[in-house]
Design a protein around this motif. Structure first.
Motif, mmCIF file in Angstrom:
data_model
loop_
_atom_site.group_PDB
_atom_site.id
_atom_site.type_symbol
_atom_site.label_atom_id
_atom_site.label_comp_id
_atom_site.label_asym_id
_atom_site.label_seq_id
_atom_site.Cartn_x
_atom_site.Cartn_y
_atom_site.Cartn_z
ATOM 1 N N GLY A 100 34.765 -68.690 -101.102
ATOM 2 C CA GLY A 100 33.968 -68.683 -102.167
ATOM 3 C C GLY A 100 35.220 -68.711 -103.289
ATOM 4 N N ASP A 101 35.070 -67.592 -104.410
ATOM 5 C CA ASP A 101 35.750 -67.234 -105.486
ATOM 6 C C ASP A 101 36.350 -65.465 -104.965
ATOM 7 O OD1 ASP A 101 36.816 -65.848 -107.790
ATOM 8 O OD2 ASP A 101 35.520 -67.436 -108.859
ATOM 9 N N MET A 102 37.693 -66.117 -105.293
ATOM 10 C CA MET A 102 38.849 -64.743 -104.480
ATOM 11 C C MET A 102 37.342 -63.039 -104.958
ATOM 12 S SD MET A 102 40.998 -65.132 -102.251
ATOM 13 C CE MET A 102 42.016 -66.563 -101.861
ATOM 14 N N ARG A 103 37.918 -63.308 -106.728
ATOM 15 C CA ARG A 103 37.006 -62.317 -106.852
ATOM 16 C C ARG A 103 35.369 -62.115 -106.986
ATOM 17 N NH1 ARG A 103 41.218 -60.310 -110.244
ATOM 18 N NH2 ARG A 103 43.067 -61.748 -110.511
ATOM 19 N N ALA A 104 34.622 -63.147 -106.273
ATOM 20 C CA ALA A 104 33.301 -62.773 -106.909
ATOM 21 C C ALA A 104 32.720 -61.860 -105.507
ATOM 22 C CB ALA A 104 32.823 -64.337 -106.440
ATOM 23 N N LEU A 127 30.011 -60.330 -96.411
ATOM 24 C CA LEU A 127 30.957 -58.748 -97.340
ATOM 25 C C LEU A 127 31.101 -60.313 -98.526
ATOM 26 C CD1 LEU A 127 34.206 -58.646 -94.643
ATOM 27 C CD2 LEU A 127 32.493 -57.121 -95.086
ATOM 28 N N ASN A 128 32.168 -59.890 -99.705
ATOM 29 C CA ASN A 128 31.826 -60.765 -100.586
ATOM 30 C C ASN A 128 33.500 -61.521 -100.280
ATOM 31 O OD1 ASN A 128 30.080 -59.573 -102.225
ATOM 32 N ND2 ASN A 128 31.235 -57.597 -102.427
ATOM 33 N N ALA A 129 34.491 -61.363 -100.810
ATOM 34 C CA ALA A 129 35.868 -61.926 -100.658
ATOM 35 C C ALA A 129 37.012 -61.082 -99.715
ATOM 36 C CB ALA A 129 36.222 -62.227 -102.033
ATOM 37 N N PRO A 130 37.236 -61.051 -98.452
ATOM 38 C CA PRO A 130 38.173 -59.952 -97.609
ATOM 39 C C PRO A 130 39.159 -60.718 -97.409
ATOM 40 C CG PRO A 130 36.113 -61.826 -96.517
ATOM 41 C CD PRO A 130 36.024 -61.564 -97.496
ATOM 42 N N LYS A 131 40.172 -59.476 -97.914
ATOM 43 C CA LYS A 131 41.887 -60.294 -97.809
ATOM 44 C C LYS A 131 42.328 -59.614 -96.312
ATOM 45 C CE LYS A 131 40.938 -61.640 -102.782
ATOM 46 N NZ LYS A 131 39.967 -61.132 -102.410
ATOM 47 N N ASP A 139 38.540 -55.817 -99.169
ATOM 48 C CA ASP A 139 37.526 -56.539 -100.315
ATOM 49 C C ASP A 139 36.944 -56.004 -101.949
ATOM 50 O OD1 ASP A 139 34.968 -58.390 -100.496
ATOM 51 O OD2 ASP A 139 33.429 -57.579 -99.520
ATOM 52 N N ILE A 140 37.725 -56.608 -102.712
ATOM 53 C CA ILE A 140 37.863 -56.732 -103.661
ATOM 54 C C ILE A 140 37.951 -55.156 -104.641
ATOM 55 C CG2 ILE A 140 36.456 -57.290 -106.231
ATOM 56 C CD1 ILE A 140 35.127 -59.290 -104.728
ATOM 57 N N ASP A 141 36.761 -54.173 -104.097
ATOM 58 C CA ASP A 141 37.181 -52.680 -104.695
ATOM 59 C C ASP A 141 36.602 -52.191 -103.592
ATOM 60 O OD1 ASP A 141 35.057 -53.860 -105.256
ATOM 61 O OD2 ASP A 141 34.545 -52.769 -107.233
#
Length: 289
Positions: free
Chosen positions: A56-60, A85-89, A102-104
């Motif tokens: 999904g969205d990289m920041r969502a 998770l949200n947007a794990p990198k 994961d975003i913040d």
């Protein structure tokens, strides 16, 4: 035959043979159908590749992100090994724990059970991106949105280095007593062209930043690994491609991959790079010459 004639004969033979060619990059395998893979992390001890999927969205903060397991031979071992998770990198391993940016938050996962054991809030973070760990249990994470690298140590997260010369820090790698950083650069904005990034370096004391090489633009750098001998592998997220960069700042494109080429991993024993293609939903393994 005189020495002069022998030298002439050798030179003529070389001309007839033609120029020497460098070994070509070998594509070993490719997996598709992944859900926006952003980071791959090879775990030699466990014989597995962890892959973060944004979904999904990289920041969502949507709870749709996940981490899957892939074998070094190119088979999906377990899709959605960790969910929620949200947007794990970026991913990193330390002390039996897998860490995900994961975003913040730095999400801490027990490798043995696949359970989330902690979520470490990174105050002020905007876009946590890559992770690197050291032998002392410290976990470093880049925030491309605030030109900051933070560190998790003894359960506490604090800023390690904040400096605009980090130039939107993305990929992180520790080499000797220094942190090498792949900078994303400045994306295109209204009325302004994008300014590609390059490699920078900071001592592990975290008290300064210097350009590694001549500072010439390279690309919107994402993943970064150290090859040794003054060489690095990196990826370009915007233009796409797998790059080999010299410490002088010169570089070559080893594989012209699509836009979305993201945070790679590397097995030095087999000289294999595992390269996620975020927009294509693919993970590709290459043998590096």
């Amino acid at each position: 035959m005189t020495l002069r004639h022998a030298a002439f004969a050798a030179a003529a033979a070389m001309l007839l043979m033609g120029p020497a060619h460098a070994a070509e990059l070998e594509k070993l395998w490719e997996i598709d159908g992944l859900k926006q893979p952003e980071s791959a992390l090879y775990d030699a001890s466990g014989g597995v590749i962890f892959v973060s999927e944004v979904v999904g969205d990289m920041r969502a903060k949507d709870g749709d992100g996940q981490i899957s397991k892939v074998s070094p031979e190119g088979k999906v071992v377990q899709s959605g090994w960790v969910k929620g998770l949200n947007a794990p990198k970026g991913l990193g391993l330390s002390g039996g724990k897998l860490y995900a940016a994961d975003i913040d938050e730095l999400v801490e996962i027990d490798v043995a059970s696949g359970k989330v054991t902690a979520r470490h809030k990174v105050e002020g973070a905007v876009f946590l991106n890559d992770i690197v760990t050291d032998g002392a249990g410290r976990v470093y994470v880049s925030d491309s949105g605030t030109n900051t690298i933070s560190v998790l140590e003894s359960g506490e997260v604090k800023p390690w280095l904040r400096n605009d010369r980090l130039n939107s820090p993305n990929g992180l790698a520790i080499e000797g007593d220094a942190m090498v950083v792949a900078s994303f650069g400045k994306p295109a904005a209204a009325g302004q062209e994008a300014v590609p990034g390059f490699l920078v370096e900071a001592p592990l004391s975290g008290d300064s930043v210097r350009t590694l090489g001549d500072g010439s633009p390279i690309g919107a750098l994402d993943g970064l690994v150290v090859l040794g001998g003054g060489k690095y592998l990196a990826t370009d997220y915007i233009k796409g491609g797998l790059l080999r960069i010299d410490q002088s700042g010169s570089f070559e494109t080893l594989a012209p991959l699509p836009s979305g080429t993201a945070d790679l991993s590397y097995d030095p024993q087999t000289k294999t790079a595992f390269v996620p293609q975020n927009k294509e939903g693919k993970l590709t393994a290459f043998r590096i010459p």
